[in-house]
Design a protein around this motif. Structure first.
Motif, PDB file in Angstrom:
ATOM      1  N   GLU A 184      12.520   0.686  46.629  1.00  0.00           N
ATOM      2  CA  GLU A 184      12.016   1.911  47.168  1.00  0.00           C
ATOM      3  C   GLU A 184      10.676   2.010  47.538  1.00  0.00           C
ATOM      4  OE1 GLU A 184      14.440   5.773  46.178  1.00  0.00           O
ATOM      5  OE2 GLU A 184      13.851   4.773  44.124  1.00  0.00           O
ATOM      6  N   LEU A 185      10.075   1.366  46.418  1.00  0.00           N
ATOM      7  CA  LEU A 185       8.412   1.507  46.837  1.00  0.00           C
ATOM      8  C   LEU A 185       8.057   0.639  47.792  1.00  0.00           C
ATOM      9  CD1 LEU A 185       7.032   1.798  43.039  1.00  0.00           C
ATOM     10  CD2 LEU A 185       6.954   3.706  44.787  1.00  0.00           C
ATOM     11  N   PHE A 186       8.657  -0.524  47.877  1.00  0.00           N
ATOM     12  CA  PHE A 186       8.399  -1.832  48.696  1.00  0.00           C
ATOM     13  C   PHE A 186       8.655  -1.074  50.103  1.00  0.00           C
ATOM     14  CE2 PHE A 186       9.506  -5.242  51.572  1.00  0.00           C
ATOM     15  CZ  PHE A 186       8.199  -5.755  51.509  1.00  0.00           C
ATOM     16  N   LEU A 187       9.976  -0.635  50.258  1.00  0.00           N
ATOM     17  CA  LEU A 187      10.403  -0.011  51.558  1.00  0.00           C
ATOM     18  C   LEU A 187       9.757   1.117  52.108  1.00  0.00           C
ATOM     19  CD1 LEU A 187      14.180  -1.147  51.213  1.00  0.00           C
ATOM     20  CD2 LEU A 187      12.346  -2.347  52.505  1.00  0.00           C
ATOM     21  N   PHE A 188       9.452   2.122  51.280  1.00  0.00           N
ATOM     22  CA  PHE A 188       8.777   3.239  51.774  1.00  0.00           C
ATOM     23  C   PHE A 188       7.341   3.011  52.066  1.00  0.00           C
ATOM     24  CE2 PHE A 188      12.065   5.830  49.391  1.00  0.00           C
ATOM     25  CZ  PHE A 188      12.447   7.053  50.859  1.00  0.00           C
ATOM     26  N   PHE A 189       6.706   2.146  51.350  1.00  0.00           N
ATOM     27  CA  PHE A 189       5.327   1.838  51.732  1.00  0.00           C
ATOM     28  C   PHE A 189       5.195   1.146  52.969  1.00  0.00           C
ATOM     29  CE2 PHE A 189       3.851   2.804  47.244  1.00  0.00           C
ATOM     30  CZ  PHE A 189       2.723   3.739  47.578  1.00  0.00           C
ATOM     31  N   THR A 217       5.951  10.475  42.755  1.00  0.00           N
ATOM     32  CA  THR A 217       4.619  10.594  42.241  1.00  0.00           C
ATOM     33  C   THR A 217       3.959   9.500  42.689  1.00  0.00           C
ATOM     34  OG1 THR A 217       5.172  12.114  40.578  1.00  0.00           O
ATOM     35  CG2 THR A 217       3.119  11.123  40.463  1.00  0.00           C
ATOM     36  N   THR A 218       4.502   8.208  42.394  1.00  0.00           N
ATOM     37  CA  THR A 218       3.596   6.931  42.874  1.00  0.00           C
ATOM     38  C   THR A 218       3.307   6.890  44.227  1.00  0.00           C
ATOM     39  OG1 THR A 218       4.895   5.783  40.965  1.00  0.00           O
ATOM     40  CG2 THR A 218       3.861   4.517  42.495  1.00  0.00           C
ATOM     41  N   LEU A 219       4.428   7.326  45.073  1.00  0.00           N
ATOM     42  CA  LEU A 219       3.938   7.409  46.543  1.00  0.00           C
ATOM     43  C   LEU A 219       2.784   8.281  47.031  1.00  0.00           C
ATOM     44  CD1 LEU A 219       7.639   7.469  48.018  1.00  0.00           C
ATOM     45  CD2 LEU A 219       5.876   5.563  48.212  1.00  0.00           C
ATOM     46  N   ARG A 220       2.928   9.511  46.419  1.00  0.00           N
ATOM     47  CA  ARG A 220       1.795  10.229  46.709  1.00  0.00           C
ATOM     48  C   ARG A 220       0.451   9.952  46.311  1.00  0.00           C
ATOM     49  NH1 ARG A 220       4.607  14.198  43.091  1.00  0.00           N
ATOM     50  NH2 ARG A 220       2.920  15.124  41.643  1.00  0.00           N
ATOM     51  N   TYR A 221       0.596   9.407  44.905  1.00  0.00           N
ATOM     52  CA  TYR A 221      -0.636   9.157  44.317  1.00  0.00           C
ATOM     53  C   TYR A 221      -1.344   7.756  45.040  1.00  0.00           C
ATOM     54  CZ  TYR A 221      -3.609   9.193  40.085  1.00  0.00           C
ATOM     55  OH  TYR A 221      -4.638   9.341  39.188  1.00  0.00           O
ATOM     56  N   GLY A 222      -0.304   6.729  45.384  1.00  0.00           N
ATOM     57  CA  GLY A 222      -0.716   5.592  45.910  1.00  0.00           C
ATOM     58  C   GLY A 222      -1.219   5.850  47.296  1.00  0.00           C
ATOM     59  N   ILE A 223      -0.880   6.819  48.041  1.00  0.00           N
ATOM     60  CA  ILE A 223      -1.535   7.185  49.382  1.00  0.00           C
ATOM     61  C   ILE A 223      -2.751   7.798  49.228  1.00  0.00           C
ATOM     62  CG2 ILE A 223      -1.412   8.882  51.405  1.00  0.00           C
ATOM     63  CD1 ILE A 223       0.596   6.498  51.614  1.00  0.00           C
ATOM     64  N   LEU A 224      -3.198   8.465  48.098  1.00  0.00           N
ATOM     65  CA  LEU A 224      -4.292   9.184  47.996  1.00  0.00           C
ATOM     66  C   LEU A 224      -5.220   7.766  47.340  1.00  0.00           C
ATOM     67  CD1 LEU A 224      -6.037  11.488  47.299  1.00  0.00           C
ATOM     68  CD2 LEU A 224      -5.395  11.385  44.664  1.00  0.00           C
ATOM     69  N   VAL A 225      -4.983   6.706  46.829  1.00  0.00           N
ATOM     70  CA  VAL A 225      -5.814   5.890  46.516  1.00  0.00           C
ATOM     71  C   VAL A 225      -6.100   5.063  47.537  1.00  0.00           C
ATOM     72  CG1 VAL A 225      -5.626   3.622  44.996  1.00  0.00           C
ATOM     73  CG2 VAL A 225      -5.161   5.613  44.103  1.00  0.00           C
ATOM     74  N   LEU A 226      -5.033   4.590  48.635  1.00  0.00           N
ATOM     75  CA  LEU A 226      -5.346   3.939  49.729  1.00  0.00           C
ATOM     76  C   LEU A 226      -6.160   4.634  50.553  1.00  0.00           C
ATOM     77  CD1 LEU A 226      -1.826   2.443  49.866  1.00  0.00           C
ATOM     78  CD2 LEU A 226      -3.891   1.188  49.357  1.00  0.00           C
ATOM     79  N   MET A 227      -6.165   6.147  50.773  1.00  0.00           N
ATOM     80  CA  MET A 227      -7.153   6.528  51.520  1.00  0.00           C
ATOM     81  C   MET A 227      -8.603   6.282  51.240  1.00  0.00           C
ATOM     82  SD  MET A 227      -5.336  10.149  52.974  1.00  0.00           S
ATOM     83  CE  MET A 227      -5.324  10.648  51.492  1.00  0.00           C
TER      84      MET A 227
END
Length: 515
Positions: free
Chosen positions: A469-474, A329-339
């Motif tokens: 995970e968050l660091f390496l995925f992002f 959820t943090t990944l998909r929410y983070g992508i939205l915010v960064l866009m």
């Protein structure tokens, strides 16, 4: 007065009516009116007496508590407004029983960290507990909980949590994720399923001993069940179930699917356990299941052992749920915010290109040389605030907290949203700004008011794994791709949806374009 007690009282009404069969209806109605009025008066007297010794808060009604003062579609906003009115410590009836709400960094730290021996017990959370029972390591207390938590933490560490071996698992999964995004060829996609499958595979490899292919029905069932339950628990239905479980069990609604979703994971895990039992080598454990089975055999003669078949199944559900939904959820929410903030993405990519380049995969050791990327990921966790309310706590004994006498067993809610949006700890809490985690020299700056995984002795056991995970995925994703919205950036809505357990981003699509 509990909902069960209320039901028992009103179950006697037909008997009263039968006994009054020889009376006229006017007399019967008068008797019922007197009965109900007496019940209401006694209930209010009980509430007034109860509230007198507790911190201030809105006046509840019998049985329903403060339901009328709560927006069940956005309980976080309700709790924040009540904080502004009653202060950082107040009483709220989430159902018929009183509870304590603690908000703001100072008060939450004082409760969960400084007085963790008092506030460290787990409170009842029916939306989980009623379906998994007291066999796990997240919703139980006492020695059983302590033994299971210690075992889970040690086993995760033995299989690489925080070490290079688990880093390799994450990078392997990031590689598969990149390949899946490449297959989209820039067409609009909803990234939710991609993130859920990749993140879940990391924890599945630790629990089951191997990852799943993205088309494997077992992985699809696990991620769908977890995602569906997270959405239900984060909705009005989840909030109402936690407040009135005895009644909600008999009412139709999405909450009736929670048990089925848990059961789907239960059955997949049971089959995996059967295979592990047949191939177990205690001297060469392959994964979490092997370690637990070995522990079960070691303690098979102990009638008070915390390690038995049902606890194996339920702790796995804890690990899979916690290890999948929060990070994905943090990944998909983070992508939205960064866009919505492409200038932040550009600075991240500049740093990634400078430190990592394009020809090698990122490593966790790069994090120390990438302060802006690290700060951005921390700000995503703070701003998105995926778990805005901690799982419930309760007091382990009578205590005094900020001048208030708190009885033993009091239900406690730590409002983590108020910590992440505390104006005393963040210069612009309502704005997305990575500078919240950077000093004047551009170096990464820690902030104690950063509690995405809760705090104290109930802090998430997988915190270090999740952060890795968050660091390496992002970094892997933005090293390889640009995420482009299908609408204008000014139209992107980053407000959370959901109430209760989680904050969820609005559903969106984006184009994943190779750099």
């Amino acid at each position: 007065m509990s909902s069960r007690q209320c039901s028992m009282i009103f179950s006697h009404i037909p008997k009263i009516i039968n006994k009054c069969g020889n009376m006229d209806w006017n007399s019967t109605l008068v008797l019922l009116f007197i009965f109900c009025l007496t019940y209401i008066i006694l209930s209010f007297m009980k509430l007034y007496k109860e509230k007198a010794s507790l911190p201030p808060g809105p006046m509840p009604l019998p049985f329903i508590g403060n339901l009328l003062q709560i927006n069940t579609n956005d309980i976080v906003s309700t709790l924040m407004k009540l904080k502004d009115k009653y202060g950082p410590v107040y009483t709220l009836y989430l159902g018929p029983k009183p509870g304590l709400v603690i908000s703001g960094y100072s008060a939450v730290k004082e409760a969960l960290i400084d007085q963790n021996d008092v506030f460290g017990e787990r409170g009842d959370y029916p939306v989980f507990l009623n379906f998994i029972g007291e066999h796990d390591m997240a919703f139980t207390n006492g020695e059983m909980w302590m033994k299971r938590r210690r075992f889970v933490l040690q086993t995760l560490r033995n299989f690489g949590m925080g070490k290079q071996s688990v880093e390799e698992r994450i990078l392997e999964e990031a590689h598969f994720l990149i390949k899946e995004f490449e297959k989209t060829k820039g067409s609009p996609v909803n990234p939710s399923t991609y993130f859920a499958q990749s993140v879940s595979n990391v924890i599945c490899s630790i629990v089951y001993g191997s990852r799943f292919d993205y088309k494997d029905k077992r992985l699809l069932a696990i991620t769908a069940s977890i995602n569906n339950n997270f959405h239900i628990m984060s909705s009005t239905w989840g909030t109402l179930y936690n407040m009135f479980p005895d009644i909600m069990d008999y009412l139709p609604g999405p909450h009736r699917k929670i048990k089925k979703n848990f059961q789907d994971i239960y059955e997949i895990t049971a089959e995996m356990i059967k295979y592990h039992e047949k191939t177990l080598d205690p001297n060469n454990p392959r994964d979490y299941i092997d370690c637990f089975l070995t522990k079960m055999k070691e303690e098979m003669d102990d009638p008070d052992s915390a390690f038995y078949y049902e606890s194996l199944l339920r702790t796995i559900q804890n690990i899979l749920f916690g290890g999948t939904e929060t990070v994905s959820t943090t990944l998909r929410y983070g992508i939205l915010v960064l866009m919505k903030h492409p200038e932040v993405t550009e600075r991240m990519q500049e740093e990634i290109d400078q430190v990592v380049g394009r020809n090698r995969t990122p490593s966790i050791v790069d994090r120390n040389q990438m302060p802006y990327t690290n700060a951005t990921i921390h700000e995503i966790m703070r701003f998105c605030d995926v778990l805005p309310i901690s799982l419930p706590h309760k007091t382990s004994r009578d205590a005094v907290f900020r001048g208030f006498s708190i009885p033993n067993g009091t239900f406690v809610t730590a409002l983590l949203h108020s910590v992440h949006y505390d104006p005393d700890k963040y210069a612009e809490p309502n704005k997305f700004n990575p500078n919240h985690f950077l000093d004047d020299k551009g170096c990464f700056k820690k902030n104690d008011a950063h509690m995405p995984f809760a705090a104290g002795k109930r802090v998430c056991v997988g915190e270090s794994l999740a952060r890795m995970e968050l660091f390496l995925f992002f970094t892997s994703l933005f090293q390889n791709f640009n995420f482009k919205p299908v609408i204008g950036k000014n139209e992107i809505d980053v407000k959370r949806t959901g109430s209760g357990l989680g904050s969820l981003p609005t559903r969106y699509e984006c184009c994943v374009l190779p750099r």
